[in-house]
Write a protein that holds these residues in place. Structure first.
Motif, short mmCIF file in Angstrom:
data_model
loop_
_atom_site.label_atom_id
_atom_site.label_comp_id
_atom_site.label_asym_id
_atom_site.label_seq_id
_atom_site.Cartn_x
_atom_site.Cartn_y
_atom_site.Cartn_z
N GLY A 400 15.99 -69.33 3.45
CA GLY A 400 15.50 -70.36 2.43
C GLY A 400 14.49 -70.80 2.87
O GLY A 400 14.18 -71.30 3.98
N GLY A 401 13.51 -70.98 2.00
CA GLY A 401 11.98 -71.83 2.38
C GLY A 401 11.09 -70.65 2.86
O GLY A 401 9.95 -70.97 3.31
N TYR A 402 11.57 -69.46 2.95
CA TYR A 402 10.78 -68.27 3.37
C TYR A 402 10.70 -67.19 2.25
O TYR A 402 11.55 -66.87 1.61
CB TYR A 402 11.00 -67.74 4.66
CG TYR A 402 10.96 -68.73 5.70
CD1 TYR A 402 9.78 -68.61 6.81
CD2 TYR A 402 11.75 -69.78 6.07
CE1 TYR A 402 9.39 -69.43 7.84
CE2 TYR A 402 11.85 -70.64 7.08
CZ TYR A 402 10.69 -70.57 7.86
OH TYR A 402 10.42 -71.50 9.09
N TYR A 403 9.56 -66.34 2.30
CA TYR A 403 9.40 -65.21 1.33
C TYR A 403 10.38 -64.17 2.01
O TYR A 403 10.34 -63.88 3.47
CB TYR A 403 8.17 -64.99 1.13
CG TYR A 403 7.36 -65.73 0.25
CD1 TYR A 403 7.70 -65.74 -1.18
CD2 TYR A 403 6.36 -66.52 0.62
CE1 TYR A 403 6.84 -66.73 -2.03
CE2 TYR A 403 5.74 -67.55 -0.25
CZ TYR A 403 5.93 -67.39 -1.50
OH TYR A 403 5.16 -68.03 -2.26
N PRO A 404 11.09 -63.23 1.33
CA PRO A 404 11.73 -62.27 2.09
C PRO A 404 10.89 -61.19 2.45
O PRO A 404 9.68 -61.28 2.08
CB PRO A 404 12.82 -61.77 1.03
CG PRO A 404 12.20 -62.10 -0.22
CD PRO A 404 11.33 -63.46 -0.12
N ASN A 405 11.08 -60.21 3.57
CA ASN A 405 10.41 -59.30 4.07
C ASN A 405 11.41 -57.97 4.43
O ASN A 405 12.42 -58.36 4.73
CB ASN A 405 9.75 -59.64 5.09
CG ASN A 405 8.49 -58.85 5.52
OD1 ASN A 405 8.02 -57.89 4.86
ND2 ASN A 405 7.67 -59.23 6.74
N THR A 406 10.62 -57.10 4.33
CA THR A 406 11.39 -55.60 4.90
C THR A 406 10.47 -54.83 5.82
O THR A 406 9.12 -55.01 5.55
CB THR A 406 11.56 -54.66 3.64
OG1 THR A 406 10.55 -54.50 2.85
CG2 THR A 406 12.73 -55.62 2.66
N THR A 407 10.99 -54.12 6.59
CA THR A 407 10.19 -53.44 7.54
C THR A 407 11.23 -51.73 8.00
O THR A 407 12.42 -52.16 7.85
CB THR A 407 9.69 -54.13 8.71
OG1 THR A 407 9.10 -53.33 9.54
CG2 THR A 407 10.92 -54.51 9.36
N THR A 408 10.42 -51.18 8.67
CA THR A 408 11.40 -49.94 9.34
C THR A 408 12.05 -50.47 10.64
O THR A 408 11.37 -51.18 11.25
CB THR A 408 10.44 -48.83 9.57
OG1 THR A 408 9.31 -49.17 10.17
CG2 THR A 408 10.09 -48.25 8.17
N ALA A 409 13.20 -49.77 10.99
CA ALA A 409 13.69 -50.15 12.32
C ALA A 409 14.49 -48.90 12.80
O ALA A 409 14.83 -48.10 12.20
CB ALA A 409 14.68 -51.48 12.12
N SER A 410 14.54 -49.11 14.11
CA SER A 410 15.53 -47.88 14.92
C SER A 410 15.78 -48.46 16.11
O SER A 410 15.23 -49.48 16.69
CB SER A 410 14.50 -46.70 15.10
OG SER A 410 15.18 -45.84 15.87
N THR A 411 16.77 -47.77 16.74
CA THR A 411 17.36 -48.21 17.77
C THR A 411 16.33 -47.79 18.92
O THR A 411 16.21 -48.54 20.29
CB THR A 411 18.90 -47.32 18.34
OG1 THR A 411 18.71 -45.97 18.29
CG2 THR A 411 19.73 -48.08 17.32
#
Length: 475
Positions: A400-411
């Protein structure tokens, strides 16, 4: 004049006998210890060559020509004699000295190896002479026999089968051993009813008395009376006990007793490392699928033989586990623990200043961008999500109060960083001349919305014009 062939041969023989002058001497062989005992079958050698054997009266007529040959007389059980004779001798007396040999005979039970006492031993030579005796407490006897002679042995003992054998005595002494088989001996052989393989370590009782345990060939040798009904009780691990009545005839040597494998039921329980039951786990036994576990992580497998089995358990998201298990006599429980095939994927949520953000909802997205797992960051801005090792994912962060964001991830890239921006951050960035992509999208949305509102309002304020009336109709 015609002379037949037979006549020619006869004439040649007569001439040859006339041309050669021959002589002979009578050889008489007897025992040195008893001059009245003549020795038949004694071998006569002349100058090293066999000339013949003495007859029943111990005599042999030795023919020779010219000079007197050297004579050797040999007979089994006697010392050889060598010598010659005088010019005018027509007979020579040959005394042979008896050679004695001691034969040691040992007799024991073939099954128990216990010495057999009072066994009667009879030794008979080819010439009919006989020696006999009885074994002592140690099952042994010694017989005084002639050396280098052939003897027929007969061994008899109570409750044992008669033994016949032939021995040749040596110069001084020799030892022979014999195992006697009991008349009431019987071999009990325990076999698997299906395969016919021997059942080892099977316990055998006869008429309520323990008889013993079968060997590695599934055989137990026992002494049991014949032509009488006996009660056999057989038991072995992994088999159902057998109780039967059987009469053994004199012709029976082996009695085969089949055993049926016992059946049992097992319950396979599947858990994770936290001892939580895992439903829908696939259970295979020796490569054959038995079914899946219920909501309690259990599956029942009935009618199993008590032998080793290979159990393989699989479940999505968990590593395969294979164990070897042998069911017992009663219902058995097999517990199998599965380890997760997932490893920790770490996510670090931060604000634009690089400070960690707590209470950020982080989603691990599938191939269709559907949430697979979710977790919230702690005070350190870090959360952990289960993921397949080294596989690439998309993660989404919201707060809340922040714009959502997506990114790539890996172990492989633990921890995986993701930054969340606030509107104030967007304004400050805009003042600096740098407009983030999501701010540009917002501006476009606002412009489109404004244009739409303007068109709607301008249409409502447009003045209404009355249309011209139609032409008057002519009267």
């Amino acid at each position: 004049m015609h002379i037949p062939a037979a006549g020619i041969v006869s004439i040649c023989l007569i001439l040859s006998m006339c041309l050669v002058s021959g002589s002979s001497v009578m050889v008489i062989v007897f025992e040195q210890s008893d001059r009245t005992a003549l020795i038949p079958e004694a071998i006569i050698y002349a100058d090293g060559k066999i000339a013949g054997k003495t007859d029943l009266n111990g005599a042999f007529n030795l023919s020779f020509e010219g000079y007197h040959p050297n004579i050797r007389v040999a007979k089994g059980g006697y010392t050889d004699w060598t010598g010659t004779f005088a010019e005018n001798d027509t007979a020579i007396l040959v005394p042979l000295q008896v050679r004695n040999s001691t034969l040691f005979v040992e007799v024991f039970d073939a099954d128990t190896l216990i010495p057999v006492q009072n066994a009667h031993i009879i030794a008979t030579s080819e010439d009919g002479s006989r020696e006999d005796g009885y074994t002592g407490p140690e099952g042994k006897i010694q017989l005084a026999l002639r050396s280098d002679k052939v003897y027929n042995l007969e061994i008899t003992a109570q409750n044992f089968q008669v033994v016949h054998d032939t021995v040749v005595t040596s110069g001084d002494s020799s030892t022979v051993q014999y195992s006697l088989v009991r008349n009431d001996r019987i071999s009990i052989r325990v076999l698997d009813s299906l395969s016919g393989y021997p059942v080892t370590s099977a316990h055998v009782q006869i008429d309520g008395t323990k008889a013993g345990i079968t060997n590695d060939r599934g055989v137990l040798i026992s002494n049991t009376s014949r032509n009488v009904e006996h009660i056999f009780d057989i038991s072995a691990e992994g088999y159902e006990s057998t109780h039967l009545a059987r009469s053994i005839s004199f012709e029976d040597q082996v009695v085969d007793i089949p055993l049926v494998k016992a059946k049992t039921t097992i319950f396979v329980s599947v858990y994770n490392k936290d001892q939580m039951p895992l439903s829908k786990s696939r259970v295979k036994m020796d490569g054959s699928l038995q079914g899946v576990t219920n909501e309690f992580g259990r599956i029942m497998i009935p009618s199993l033989e008590m032998k080793p089995y290979e159990f393989t358990v699989t479940r999505d998201g968990y590593k395969e586990n294979m164990v070897s298990f042998t069911p017992g006599n009663e219902t058995s429980d097999l517990i199998i623990v599965l380890e997760s095939e997932f490893v920790d994927l770490e996510v670090l949520a931060q604000n634009s200043n690089g400070n960690p953000l707590s209470n950020v909802s982080v989603y691990l997205l599938g191939e269709n961008q559907e949430p697979l797992n979710t977790n919230e960051t702690g005070f350190d801005g870090i959360c952990v999500l289960p993921a397949i090792e080294e596989k690439s994912y998309r993660i989404k962060a919201e707060k809340g109060g922040y714009y959502p964001n997506t990114t790539t991830a890996s172990t492989k890239t633990n921890p995986n960083h993701i930054i969340l921006h606030t509107p104030d951050t967007i304004q400050s960035v805009s003042s600096s001349g740098e407009i983030p992509w999501f701010y540009g999208i917002g501006v476009v949305v606002l412009i489109v919305a404004g244009v739409g509102v303007y068109l709607i309002l301008s249409k409502r304020n447009r003045p209404y014009r009355r249309g011209r009336s139609n032409r008057r109709r002519s009267l």
